[in-house]
Write an enzyme that holds these catalytic residues in place. Structure first.
Site, PDB file in Angstrom:
ATOM      1  N   PRO A   1       0.805  -1.237   0.000  1.00  0.00           N
ATOM      2  CA  PRO A   1       0.000   0.000   0.000  1.00  0.00           C
ATOM      3  C   PRO A   1       0.830   1.274   0.000  1.00  0.00           C
ATOM      4  CG  PRO A   1      -0.109  -1.089   2.136  1.00  0.00           C
ATOM      5  CD  PRO A   1       0.555  -2.045   1.213  1.00  0.00           C
ATOM      6  N   PHE A   2       2.124   1.159   0.348  1.00  0.00           N
ATOM      7  CA  PHE A   2       2.982   2.348   0.367  1.00  0.00           C
ATOM      8  C   PHE A   2       4.254   2.098  -0.446  1.00  0.00           C
ATOM      9  CE2 PHE A   2       0.370   2.340   4.185  1.00  0.00           C
ATOM     10  CZ  PHE A   2      -0.294   3.559   4.026  1.00  0.00           C
ATOM     11  N   SER A   3       4.056   1.494  -1.617  1.00  0.00           N
ATOM     12  CA  SER A   3       5.181   1.240  -2.510  1.00  0.00           C
ATOM     13  C   SER A   3       5.695   2.552  -3.080  1.00  0.00           C
ATOM     14  CB  SER A   3       4.748   0.323  -3.656  1.00  0.00           C
ATOM     15  OG  SER A   3       4.413  -0.958  -3.165  1.00  0.00           O
TER      16      SER A   3
ATOM     17  N   GLU B   1       3.645  -0.016   5.779  1.00  0.00           N
ATOM     18  CA  GLU B   1       3.322   0.741   6.986  1.00  0.00           C
ATOM     19  C   GLU B   1       3.262   2.253   6.754  1.00  0.00           C
ATOM     20  OE1 GLU B   1       4.760   1.165  11.680  1.00  0.00           O
ATOM     21  OE2 GLU B   1       5.828  -0.173  10.311  1.00  0.00           O
TER      22      GLU B   1
ATOM     23  N   LYS C   1       2.967  -3.758  14.462  1.00  0.00           N
ATOM     24  CA  LYS C   1       3.726  -4.642  15.349  1.00  0.00           C
ATOM     25  C   LYS C   1       2.966  -5.957  15.400  1.00  0.00           C
ATOM     26  CE  LYS C   1       7.624  -3.248  16.687  1.00  0.00           C
ATOM     27  NZ  LYS C   1       7.945  -3.075  15.276  1.00  0.00           N
TER      28      LYS C   1
END
Length: 411
Positions: free
Chosen positions: A195-197, A213, A229
């Site tokens: 999702p955060f490439s 993340e 975590k």
């Protein structure tokens, strides 16, 4: 920045590869991001490319308004925020702050590409290589034996009461000759679309990131943090996969690790938020990715009026998921026990809008390369608590490294 005036038909991701090769030739800085169609709480990174030739100095960064900005805050920026220092060797040296002004913006969706500049006709005719051709020999900076020894040192620090939980990281390093970060990025996206490439370029240095993340997201006066975590591997069958997912959800150990960092992030956000506004919309959410299941908690708050960007960063950086708790003392122990300077790894990649809103990722599952020095490295880590098992934590590190190792080995 000019409004988007040029529209093109979007056929496949290969066209983005063609565009980014062109952008890479023309601009000193670029930032490609993609959410890979993940359903993620509070959304993902946008499918877009920002590029420019002008770096932003620190003083300007904190006061900049009315422009799109992208950049990285190195983990070692902590030394400017607290009385800390990083004396471990750096395989690749990077500044604490690396930001640029965006001169062009290209974004894509289901059937269209939108651009603030005209894309040359020749770009669409470029041939793009199928995959990263060079096989990179990677050397772990920390052996399994050294990891297990250092694990005991961390648990002794816990027994002494100096830390409750520490994110201990190890590094893998490599030398290259014909490494292509763009091809490596798209190879990594095939194996581990996240999702955060992101693919980030600052002159000769590149970040190739498959991060799951989020660090912080600001929308108006709302602030969101989403620490991860808790990790479990994907199963080989549906039954095994669901069993691993359930075990992660109900693991008291993983919940305890997650809760410690959640409390730390709640405390960090409270420094810049309205009294009583910090809450936890989702605790211990389980989300599945190609290689792993992750336990993710969402913390939100309402910012105090007139809170500045610099105040937000000073209150929250580095993110608790990459340090442990208590944060400052644990960062001191990290510098003593780890054997490398983290640099961009476990820092944050940030996208800042013209109105001051921003989104940011935690730089994990990421390769940092310097084409001028023909070097690259990546780090992986896991949270060590008093109940943690050293062999299981080491295997978790290797699991997190698996997609990157596969890309670099060409398997």
């Amino acid at each position: 920045m000019n409004s988007e005036t040029h529209q093109y038909q979007f056929k496949n991701i290969g066209e983005i590869e063609q565009i980014i090769q062109w952008i890479n030739r023309e601009y000193s800085f670029l930032c490609l991001t993609s959410g890979n169609e993940h359903q993620y709480p509070q959304g993902t990174f946008p499918n877009q490319i920002l590029a420019g030739n002008t770096a932003i100095e620190a003083d300007e960064l904190w006061t900049s308004k009315g422009q799109n900005i992208a950049g990285i805050i190195s983990y070692d920026f902590k030394n400017q925020l607290e009385n800390l220092q990083s004396e471990n060797p750096a395989w690749i040296n990077v500044p604490d702050l690396t930001f640029f002004k965006s001169e062009i913006k290209i974004r894509w969706e289901s059937d269209s590409i939108f651009s603030t500049v005209e894309i040359p006709e020749s770009v669409w005719k470029e041939k793009v290589a199928l995959s990263q051709s060079e096989k990179v020999t990677i050397s772990p900076l920390t052996s399994r034996e050294s990891y297990l020894e250092n694990f005991k040192k961390v648990q002794n620090e816990i027994i002494e009461g100096n830390t409750y939980e520490m994110n201990y990281c190890i590094s893998f390093e490599g030398k290259t000759s014909h490494f292509d970060p763009i091809l490596a990025f798209f190879d990594l996206m095939k194996l581990s679309p996240m999702p955060f490439s992101a693919l980030f370029k600052a002159k000769s240095k590149y970040l190739i990131s498959a991060s799951p993340e989020r660090f912080l997201k600001k929308s108006g006066n709302q602030l969101i943090a989403q620490p991860i975590k808790g990790t479990a591997k994907r199963g080989h069958t549906n039954d095994e996969d669901e069993r691993n997912k359930s075990n992660l959800l109900h693991s008291e150990k993983e919940q305890a690790e997650n809760l410690m960092i959640t409390d730390l992030m709640r405390n960090d956000l409270s420094k810049v938020s309205e009294t009583g506004s910090v809450n936890v919309p989702e605790l211990f959410g389980i989300y599945s990715f190609p290689k792993v299941h992750q336990m993710i908690t969402t913390v939100s708050s309402q910012l105090k009026t007139n809170t500045t960007f610099r105040e937000i960063i000073e209150a929250t950086f580095p993110m608790g998921s990459m340090t442990g708790a208590p944060k400052i003392k644990t960062m001191e122990i990290i510098d003593q026990i780890e054997n490398f300077t983290r640099g961009w790894f476990s820092g944050t990649l940030m996208l800042i809008d013209e109105n001051g809103d921003f989104d940011s990722s935690v730089i994990i599952r990421s390769i940092i390369s310097d084409l001028e020095k023909n070097k690259l490295y990546f780090g992986v880590g896991s949270a060590i608590t008093i109940d943690a098992d050293p062999n299981a934590e080491y295997e978790e590190c290797l699991l997190k490294a698996s997609a990157i190792l596969e890309v670099l080995s060409g398997k």
